[in-house]
Design an enzyme around this catalytic site. Sequence first.
Site, PDB file in Angstrom:
ATOM      1  N   SER A 250       0.840  -1.191   0.000  1.00 47.30           N
ATOM      2  CA  SER A 250       0.000   0.000   0.000  1.00 47.30           C
ATOM      3  C   SER A 250       0.879   1.247   0.000  1.00 47.30           C
ATOM      4  O   SER A 250       1.728   1.412  -0.886  1.00 47.30           O
ATOM      5  CB  SER A 250      -0.960  -0.041   1.180  1.00 47.30           C
ATOM      6  OG  SER A 250      -1.978   0.914   1.035  1.00 47.30           O
TER       7      SER A 250
ATOM      8  N   HIS B  91      -7.563  -5.520  -0.692  1.00 49.43           N
ATOM      9  CA  HIS B  91      -6.405  -4.704  -0.350  1.00 49.43           C
ATOM     10  C   HIS B  91      -5.829  -5.186   0.977  1.00 49.43           C
ATOM     11  O   HIS B  91      -6.561  -5.452   1.932  1.00 49.43           O
ATOM     12  CB  HIS B  91      -6.810  -3.229  -0.239  1.00 49.43           C
ATOM     13  CG  HIS B  91      -5.637  -2.301  -0.159  1.00 49.43           C
ATOM     14  ND1 HIS B  91      -4.880  -1.974  -1.258  1.00 49.43           N
ATOM     15  CD2 HIS B  91      -5.081  -1.645   0.890  1.00 49.43           C
ATOM     16  CE1 HIS B  91      -3.911  -1.147  -0.895  1.00 49.43           C
ATOM     17  NE2 HIS B  91      -4.015  -0.945   0.411  1.00 49.43           N
TER      18      HIS B  91
ATOM     19  N   ASP C 113      -9.164  -5.127  -5.080  1.00 48.98           N
ATOM     20  CA  ASP C 113      -8.522  -3.912  -4.591  1.00 48.98           C
ATOM     21  C   ASP C 113      -8.945  -2.737  -5.468  1.00 48.98           C
ATOM     22  O   ASP C 113      -8.691  -2.744  -6.673  1.00 48.98           O
ATOM     23  CB  ASP C 113      -7.000  -4.076  -4.651  1.00 48.98           C
ATOM     24  CG  ASP C 113      -6.253  -2.881  -4.087  1.00 48.98           C
ATOM     25  OD1 ASP C 113      -6.908  -1.893  -3.683  1.00 48.98           O
ATOM     26  OD2 ASP C 113      -5.004  -2.938  -4.048  1.00 48.98           O
TER      27      ASP C 113
END
Length: 395
Positions: free
Chosen positions: A235, A369, A339
């Site tokens: 991320s 995610h 995601d």
Amino acid sequence: MDIGSSKSLPPCCRKTSADESNNPLSQLSSLHTTRLPDHYKYTHRIKPRSKNSRDRRRTTMAEEPAPRSKPMSRIMRLSLRVVDYVSDATRRADGTVNRRVLSLLDPRVPAFSSPCRGVASRDVVIDPAIRLRARLFHPASRPAGAAPLPVIVFFHGGGFAFLSNASLAYDAVCRRIARYASAAVLSVDYRRAPEHRFPAPYDDGIAALRFLDDPKNHPADVPLDASRCFLAGDSAGGNIAHHVARRYASDVQEFKTVRLAGVIAVQPFFGGEERTPSELRLDGAPIVSVSRTDWMWRAFLPPGADRSHEAACFTSPEAAAGMDSPAFPPVLLVIGGYDPLQDWQRRYCETLMGSGKDVTVLEYPDGIHAFFLFPGFDDARDLMTRIAEFVGGGQ
């Protein structure tokens, strides 16, 4: 570039299930690949999909229906709700974070000098002037005469504003990476937004590389091979890994011993002013939503900047420096099919390929995610194996 066109989708490795009707989250049995350019790397080559399957692949992203939610255990669902709650309960409308509440909801776990699941850890000081610290993980037992360990410099996720290298989830995942890859993992506790905006975490990443560049900083009992160094993160951490690699490649002559062998970008956090089809289609998915990511960019970017800024948008002119350098290393890019950020990650892949870089893409169609933080997902365990292969291939 038109993200809605099938021409905008880079070829990638797609994991699919042998029996999706029985267990959609268990997709370890086969990998399907599309045709790849010569410079594009892949993990498996097997029999191509059928013509009908290829026809379905040509469906534009804008035309794809919103996917059905994937079945999960109650514990997994509860865990995801807790993650969402921590983010929503501690971020304020004025762009600040309630650090006091966050410290209660996300307590730091200590390092363990004694082995825990075969991996020991210790905290080290990178730069005392700014209180920059990191946690070093390493296999506890190694055969006599074993070669020095490759080093993975890891940056945790959390939208640049949340979590730390001592958060329980990241302490555990770094321990797993060290165990699977037989490597040392230096997890950087970089400064967080909004107290420390761009470029603070990128500066901290370079500081970690400079720390490793001096052999005097290496622990005597853990031999490290800084010439086999990897940058990794998920991320926001994947974003940091990319930008640190870019800075390193632009100034590689300043490093005497550190040589980057690869970047491991797990669902990296990039963005732009437009809304991509996946952001709109998957808004409300676990962990990532449009409202949350907008808040995170506002908290991290310089005041007055928008999402066309180089930190968010890798195609901006300012973000090009270093990517054209031969010192910019090969990239392992992980994309999850659930995601909302996946369209930006595919564009990132295209940008790297357009610069002639080696890219290995692992696409997990059922991946939400941050799925790799949850060992209950089969895909999370599979990814650990792929990371180990990527790191081992650099030997």
